[in-house]
Design an enzyme around this catalytic site. Structure first.
Site, PDB file in Angstrom:
ATOM      1  N   CYS A   1      -5.260   8.773   8.554  1.00 64.63           N
ATOM      2  CA  CYS A   1      -4.994   8.263  10.005  1.00 64.63           C
ATOM      3  C   CYS A   1      -4.820   9.412  10.925  1.00 64.63           C
ATOM      4  O   CYS A   1      -3.913  10.342  10.661  1.00 64.63           O
ATOM      5  CB  CYS A   1      -4.290   7.329  10.194  1.00 64.63           C
ATOM      6  SG  CYS A   1      -4.714   5.684   9.098  1.00 64.63           S
TER       7      CYS A   1
ATOM      8  N   ARG B   1       0.125  15.950  12.417  1.00 71.23           N
ATOM      9  CA  ARG B   1       1.008  15.283  11.442  1.00 71.23           C
ATOM     10  C   ARG B   1       1.364  16.583  10.633  1.00 71.23           C
ATOM     11  O   ARG B   1       0.880  16.661   9.253  1.00 71.23           O
ATOM     12  CB  ARG B   1       0.344  14.115  10.706  1.00 71.23           C
ATOM     13  CG  ARG B   1      -0.029  13.023  11.679  1.00 71.23           C
ATOM     14  CD  ARG B   1      -0.847  11.844  10.787  1.00 71.23           C
ATOM     15  NE  ARG B   1       0.122  11.182  10.064  1.00 71.23           N
ATOM     16  CZ  ARG B   1      -0.024  10.178   9.273  1.00 71.23           C
ATOM     17  NH1 ARG B   1      -1.570   9.703   9.130  1.00 71.23           N
ATOM     18  NH2 ARG B   1       0.486   9.505   8.468  1.00 71.23           N
TER      19      ARG B   1
ATOM     20  N   ASP C   1       3.587   0.949  11.982  1.00 69.62           N
ATOM     21  CA  ASP C   1       2.753   0.407  11.537  1.00 69.62           C
ATOM     22  C   ASP C   1       2.334  -0.991  11.984  1.00 69.62           C
ATOM     23  O   ASP C   1       1.374  -1.603  11.531  1.00 69.62           O
ATOM     24  CB  ASP C   1       2.576   0.577   9.859  1.00 69.62           C
ATOM     25  CG  ASP C   1       2.765   1.783   9.452  1.00 69.62           C
ATOM     26  OD1 ASP C   1       2.249   2.903  10.040  1.00 69.62           O
ATOM     27  OD2 ASP C   1       2.977   2.189   8.316  1.00 69.62           O
TER      28      ASP C   1
ATOM     29  N   LYS D   1       0.809  -1.336  -0.074  1.00 73.05           N
ATOM     30  CA  LYS D   1       0.083  -0.028  -0.010  1.00 73.05           C
ATOM     31  C   LYS D   1       0.863   1.335  -0.036  1.00 73.05           C
ATOM     32  O   LYS D   1       0.583   2.145  -0.900  1.00 73.05           O
ATOM     33  CB  LYS D   1      -0.963   0.106   1.419  1.00 73.05           C
ATOM     34  CG  LYS D   1      -1.392   1.388   1.464  1.00 73.05           C
ATOM     35  CD  LYS D   1      -1.958   1.598   2.878  1.00 73.05           C
ATOM     36  CE  LYS D   1      -2.162   2.875   3.351  1.00 73.05           C
ATOM     37  NZ  LYS D   1      -1.288   3.525   3.761  1.00 73.05           N
ATOM     38  N   ASN D   2       1.933   1.359   0.974  1.00 73.30           N
ATOM     39  CA  ASN D   2       2.441   2.778   0.928  1.00 73.30           C
ATOM     40  C   ASN D   2       3.537   2.809  -0.128  1.00 73.30           C
ATOM     41  O   ASN D   2       3.759   4.002  -0.267  1.00 73.30           O
ATOM     42  CB  ASN D   2       3.433   2.775   2.536  1.00 73.30           C
ATOM     43  CG  ASN D   2       2.451   2.946   3.697  1.00 73.30           C
ATOM     44  OD1 ASN D   2       1.081   3.146   3.430  1.00 73.30           O
ATOM     45  ND2 ASN D   2       2.726   2.712   4.692  1.00 73.30           N
TER      46      ASN D   2
ATOM     47  N   ARG E   1      -8.789   0.618   3.493  1.00 78.10           N
ATOM     48  CA  ARG E   1      -7.759   1.374   2.898  1.00 78.10           C
ATOM     49  C   ARG E   1      -6.744   0.771   2.674  1.00 78.10           C
ATOM     50  O   ARG E   1      -5.896   1.159   1.528  1.00 78.10           O
ATOM     51  CB  ARG E   1      -7.665   2.667   4.014  1.00 78.10           C
ATOM     52  CG  ARG E   1      -8.622   3.617   3.895  1.00 78.10           C
ATOM     53  CD  ARG E   1      -7.853   4.756   4.599  1.00 78.10           C
ATOM     54  NE  ARG E   1      -6.511   4.890   4.441  1.00 78.10           N
ATOM     55  CZ  ARG E   1      -5.596   5.404   4.993  1.00 78.10           C
ATOM     56  NH1 ARG E   1      -5.825   5.704   6.400  1.00 78.10           N
ATOM     57  NH2 ARG E   1      -4.342   5.664   4.730  1.00 78.10           N
TER      58      ARG E   1
END
Ligand code: EPU
Length: 430
Positions: free
Chosen positions: A117, A122, A307, A22-23, A399
């Site tokens: 998230c 952030r 994570d 995903k990232n 997601r």
């Protein structure tokens, strides 16, 4: 709206294949719009973040052709630079990569401040600092970031990041790729997906060296060309299934992985008495004995990933003695612990440290997924709990985890995705 319903107590056995990262997809998809020719990307995970990218692309005039379930042709030859889809951008953190991609190709960009998230504040000051050093003028107003350059391009610069940032490193790399001159980035993050994004850019003709170390040197090139590229396997999805196996006392082979990317997770699992065997592109995780306590501290790669912190904390509720989990990347990534407490977890959070006392056993409850990995932690807890657990707000989980219900059911979990009925009277109240 949907929820997950899990009947706990089933041991997971068999094998599960990991999807694309995903990232990495979150960096590679926006990078694709820096190229004016059609290109092919494979091993794209089928997750909501990717679908959101495709929605953003359609509204920006970027064509997306499906080649198979995980391979797509992306053609950004006629991308529009004005009137961007702020609504979609606000729904995802990684939309900030459009800033680097658009500035790099067009010398200007208009994006919304990112969503994603909620782990407290952030900021993206390091991204902005990098683009300003490369000659952009940036204004943040009313939730929108406007970036302009005087002569239609960024210029190479020497940038030192004050904090190690994954997003900042990738974004600056995107910006520098088509900039005039050479950029040196220092104190960079070294996560595997940074290397993957750099490899993708290099496949399109970029000149990036040093990705995966803390100094990255980028010689700007004039344009990028078509390529065919496959995204690396998802380190965090793999780690999550390793924890599912360990927590349930199972025997699971997680396939299609790069074991080197999983080392910090493997070492920690072994410390808790779990057996992890490594193969060329798979890991087998088994647990027969008691789960032992551990102290976990999140760090930048190659340290233990933030994570994976919630999933590990959920597992450590079952350990024989008191464990601690220290979060050193984000200010506020323990919100999920109050949900775990509803299931009988004994966790005390003091600032950046969670102390987890043995819970004996967890019991099923109605809980919510506060964010993506928090949702995965709820699944860990639901799989081992006595009774039934219902997890709400699973949109966060979806997601980032492809077909988590199908994959878990195939290895013995009793989990289903159930439609949530609107509360009585809700329709008549509209
Ligand atoms: N930070 C700043 N200023 C900046 C950027 C970051 O102070 O300009 C701080 C952050 O507040 C944080 C730390 O630096 O305290 C690290 O943040 P980083 O920029 O590395 O995180 P990110 O790019 O926002 C990505 C992943 C996250 C993952 C982190 C850390 C994506 C889209 N997101 O976020 O993934 O937790 O790196 O590895 O790649 C997830 O997958 O669940 C997820 C949240």
């Amino acid at each position: 709206m949907y929820k997950y319903v899990i009947n706990g107590g089933h041991v997971l056995r068999g094998s599960v294949a990991v999807s694309g990262f995903k990232n990495a997809a979150d960096g590679i998809l926006p990078a694709a719009i820096m190229c004016g020719e059609p290109l092919r990307i494979e091993n794209i995970p089928c997750i909501r973040d990717v679908l959101l990218w495709f929605d953003i692309f359609r509204e920006m005039g970027v064509s997306v052709k499906t080649l198979n379930a995980h391979a797509f042709e992306i053609d950004a030859s006629s991308v529009y630079t004005g009137n961007p889809p702020f609504e979609h951008m606000r729904n995802m953190r990684a939309s900030y990569y459009l800033l680097g991609a658009m500035l790099s190709r067009f010398g200007r960009a208009l994006v919304s401040l990112p969503g994603g998230c909620d782990f407290g504040d952030r900021p993206i000051d390091q991204h902005i600092k990098a683009f300003e050093a490369m000659g952009a003028t940036i204004e943040v107003k009313g939730g929108v970031i406007t970036a302009e350059t005087e002569d239609g391009k960024l210029h190479g610069a020497h940038i030192y990041f004050d904090v190690i940032t994954v997003g900042g490193t990738i974004n600056a790399m995107l910006g520098a790729t088509l900039a005039e001159g050479t950029t040196v980035l220092e104190n960079c993050a070294r996560e595997p997906h940074i290397v993957d994004v750099a490899n993708f850019l290099n496949s399109m003709g970029a000149d990036i060296r040093g990705a995966g170390t803390n100094v990255i040197k980028i010689r700007g090139v004039k344009k990028l060309h078509s390529c065919s590229y496959a995204i690396i396997p998802d380190q965090i999805e793999a780690g999550t299934y390793m924890v599912f196996a360990a927590a349930t006392g199972g025997d699971l082979t997680v396939t299609g992985v790069i074991p080197k990317h999983l080392e910090s997770i493997t070492v920690k699992l072994r410390e808790t008495g779990v057996t992890v065997e490594e193969f060329d592109d798979a890991v087998r995780v088994t647990r027969t004995g008691k789960l032992r306590r551990a102290n976990v501290k999140t760090q930048e790669y190659p340290g233990f990933p933030t994570d994976m912190q919630p999933q590990f904390a959920a597992m450590l509720c079952l350990a024989d003695r008191t464990s601690t989990v220290t979060e050193s990347i984000f200010d506020s990534r323990f919100k999920y612990t109050s949900e775990l407490k509803r299931m009988g977890a004994r966790i005390h959070v003091d600032g950046k440290v969670a102390t987890i006392e043995p819970a004996g056993e967890l019991t099923g409850a109605v809980v919510r997924a506060c964010d993506l990995r928090a949702g995965a932690a709820m699944i860990v807890a639901g799989l081992v709990a006595r009774g039934t657990t219902e997890i709400e707000d699973i949109v966060y989980v979806e997601r980032g985890y492809e077909d988590i219900v199908g994959k878990l059911r195939a290895v013995g979990a009793d989990i289903s995705r159930v439609k949530v009925d609107p509360p009585a009277g809700a329709l008549s109240a509209i």
